[in-house]
Design an enzyme around this catalytic site. Sequence first.
Site, short mmCIF file in Angstrom:
data_model
loop_
_atom_site.label_atom_id
_atom_site.label_comp_id
_atom_site.label_asym_id
_atom_site.label_seq_id
_atom_site.Cartn_x
_atom_site.Cartn_y
_atom_site.Cartn_z
N TYR A 1 0.85 -1.19 0.00
CA TYR A 1 0.00 0.00 0.00
C TYR A 1 0.89 1.24 0.00
CZ TYR A 1 -3.44 -3.49 1.58
OH TYR A 1 -4.23 -4.60 1.72
N HIS B 1 0.82 -12.00 1.39
CA HIS B 1 -0.27 -11.29 0.72
C HIS B 1 -0.93 -12.16 -0.35
CE1 HIS B 1 -1.36 -6.78 0.05
NE2 HIS B 1 -2.42 -7.54 -0.12
N LEU C 1 -17.14 -3.97 2.92
CA LEU C 1 -18.23 -3.10 2.46
C LEU C 1 -18.26 -3.06 0.93
CD1 LEU C 1 -17.63 -0.25 5.08
CD2 LEU C 1 -19.39 -2.05 5.14
N GLY C 2 -17.75 -4.13 0.32
CA GLY C 2 -17.76 -4.19 -1.15
C GLY C 2 -17.01 -3.03 -1.76
N ARG C 3 -15.92 -2.63 -1.12
CA ARG C 3 -15.10 -1.48 -1.54
C ARG C 3 -15.92 -0.21 -1.57
NH1 ARG C 3 -10.13 -3.80 -3.78
NH2 ARG C 3 -10.47 -6.02 -4.03
N GLY C 4 -16.90 -0.13 -0.71
CA GLY C 4 -17.66 1.11 -0.55
C GLY C 4 -19.06 1.05 -1.12
N GLY D 1 -21.86 5.93 1.11
CA GLY D 1 -20.78 6.82 0.69
C GLY D 1 -20.45 6.73 -0.79
N1 LIG Z 1 -5.57 -8.88 1.42
C1 LIG Z 1 -5.88 -8.18 0.35
O1 LIG Z 1 -5.52 -8.53 -0.77
C2 LIG Z 1 -6.70 -6.92 0.51
C3 LIG Z 1 -7.31 -6.33 -0.62
C4 LIG Z 1 -8.09 -5.18 -0.43
C5 LIG Z 1 -8.22 -4.62 0.82
N2 LIG Z 1 -7.59 -5.20 1.90
C6 LIG Z 1 -7.72 -4.64 3.26
O2 LIG Z 1 -9.10 -4.48 3.56
C7 LIG Z 1 -9.35 -3.15 4.01
C8 LIG Z 1 -10.77 -2.72 3.68
O3 LIG Z 1 -11.05 -2.91 2.31
P1 LIG Z 1 -11.41 -1.72 1.30
O4 LIG Z 1 -10.94 -0.43 1.84
O5 LIG Z 1 -10.94 -2.19 -0.02
O6 LIG Z 1 -12.98 -1.76 1.18
P2 LIG Z 1 -14.23 -1.58 2.17
O7 LIG Z 1 -13.77 -1.57 3.58
O8 LIG Z 1 -15.21 -2.56 1.73
O9 LIG Z 1 -14.76 -0.13 1.73
C9 LIG Z 1 -14.02 1.04 1.90
C10 LIG Z 1 -14.77 2.17 1.26
O10 LIG Z 1 -16.00 2.37 1.96
C11 LIG Z 1 -16.10 3.72 2.41
N3 LIG Z 1 -16.72 3.63 3.75
C12 LIG Z 1 -16.28 2.94 4.83
N4 LIG Z 1 -17.16 3.04 5.84
C13 LIG Z 1 -18.17 3.81 5.39
C14 LIG Z 1 -19.37 4.26 5.97
N5 LIG Z 1 -19.73 3.93 7.21
N6 LIG Z 1 -20.18 5.06 5.23
C15 LIG Z 1 -19.85 5.42 3.97
N7 LIG Z 1 -18.73 5.01 3.36
C16 LIG Z 1 -17.89 4.21 4.06
C17 LIG Z 1 -14.68 4.24 2.44
O11 LIG Z 1 -14.66 5.62 2.19
P3 LIG Z 1 -13.79 6.66 3.07
O12 LIG Z 1 -12.42 6.09 3.21
O13 LIG Z 1 -13.81 7.88 2.25
O14 LIG Z 1 -14.50 6.77 4.36
C18 LIG Z 1 -14.05 3.49 1.27
O15 LIG Z 1 -14.36 4.14 0.06
C19 LIG Z 1 -8.27 -2.33 3.30
O16 LIG Z 1 -8.06 -1.10 3.95
C20 LIG Z 1 -7.08 -3.26 3.38
O17 LIG Z 1 -6.45 -3.12 4.64
C21 LIG Z 1 -6.84 -6.34 1.75
#
Ligand SMILES: NC(=O)c1ccc[n+]([C@@H]2O[C@H](COP(=O)([O-])OP(=O)(O)OC[C@H]3O[C@@H](n4cnc5c(N)ncnc54)[C@H](OP(=O)(O)O)[C@@H]3O)[C@@H](O)[C@H]2O)c1
Length: 326
Positions: free
Chosen positions: A55, A123, A205-208, A213
């Site tokens: 990252y 990873h 959260l399905g990437r948002g 949001g």
């Molecule tokens: N192992 C892997 O290969 C892998 C791959 C992808 C991700 N990850 C990990 O998983 C974590 C989470 O995944 P992710 O960030 O991809 O997706 P996520 O958690 O499904 O969604 C994040 C998105 O949702 C928004 N969001 C979060 N809470 C919200 C709420 N209560 N209301 C409105 N919007 C909201 C965030 O916006 P804002 O930030 O603007 O609030 C961001 O755009 C990552 O940070 C990473 O550490 C791991």
Amino acid sequence: MQTRQLGDGLTVSAIGLGAMGMNAFYGPSDERESTATLQHAVDIGVTFIDTAEAYGPFTNEQLIGRALGSRRDEITIATKASAETDDDGTVHGRNGSPEYIRRACDRSLRHLGMDTIDLYYLHRADPAVPIEDSVGAMADLVAAGKVRHIGLSEVAAPTLRRAHAVHPIAAVQSEFSLFSRDVLHNEEKATADELGIGFVAFSPLGRGVLTEGVRSLDDLAPDDARRGLPRFQPAAFAANRRLVARVERIAGEIGATTAQVALAWLLAEGAVPIPGTRRRSRLDENAAAAGIRLTDAQRTALVDAIPADDVIGSRDGVDAPIGIDR
Ligand SMILES: NC(=O)c1ccc[n+]([C@@H]2O[C@H](COP(=O)([O-])OP(=O)(O)OC[C@H]3O[C@@H](n4cnc5c(N)ncnc54)[C@H](OP(=O)(O)O)[C@@H]3O)[C@@H](O)[C@H]2O)c1
């Protein structure tokens, strides 16, 4: 905040915080608000913090080191290796060789400004390196006191079994959400459960999409990497948002937000979600999901709201068949 146990000996907050979007992939961010969000997370008991060398690369670990280095003992830090990256940030692709894992671990410790990593993930499994060799190198890091627990990300069940035979695996991290439920059907989660390995849900959260949001593609910055993902192509996104509208209705009946019921559903499935957010207000909203108990009928209604066959687009554009290391 409640806690959950991952594997034999790692206790983490029931909901974690994914730090990735704080300075990688999801468009511009404000370092001051990201820092305040990391600090606030610890204040409210969301102490399981997820990052990776990939990252940034590196800048996400460095941000966490700056923001939380002085609160090291209050957090559980998880980071990941295997996207081979030169010190100048040039990314080459997977490398699960023992030599690379040793080098990456030392570099992550330096970037985090910490002496140990609580949970160190591979990873992605490297098809060119037997998993026994990668996990063997990680076990050596445990013996050296640099790592406390080992995890794997996006591995198939047979790989998980082979890895666990070399050294106890504390956690598997895979994409898991109401939108991405394949881990329930491909033996990945069942195998983790059978072996007593914790299950960490990334992109919960399905990437948002499963929030209020990201209601429109206009909510994403021009350089947001999600714009390149299959589920975020205009027609797919519109169809997927129609499914989310059903979740919104159920959330309304429960008296919760869409994000909260999506997280509560994962908790009920026995997973530890690590939602990503760059904002304190959303962190509070997400953390409150730990207090929501869904009934069996509500859980069923949420699954029925998003039939797997109706989700348009693969989750990340990687076409690895179900049940194969990705
Ligand atoms: N192992 C892997 O290969 C892998 C791959 C992808 C991700 N990850 C990990 O998983 C974590 C989470 O995944 P992710 O960030 O991809 O997706 P996520 O958690 O499904 O969604 C994040 C998105 O949702 C928004 N969001 C979060 N809470 C919200 C709420 N209560 N209301 C409105 N919007 C909201 C965030 O916006 P804002 O930030 O603007 O609030 C961001 O755009 C990552 O940070 C990473 O550490 C791991």
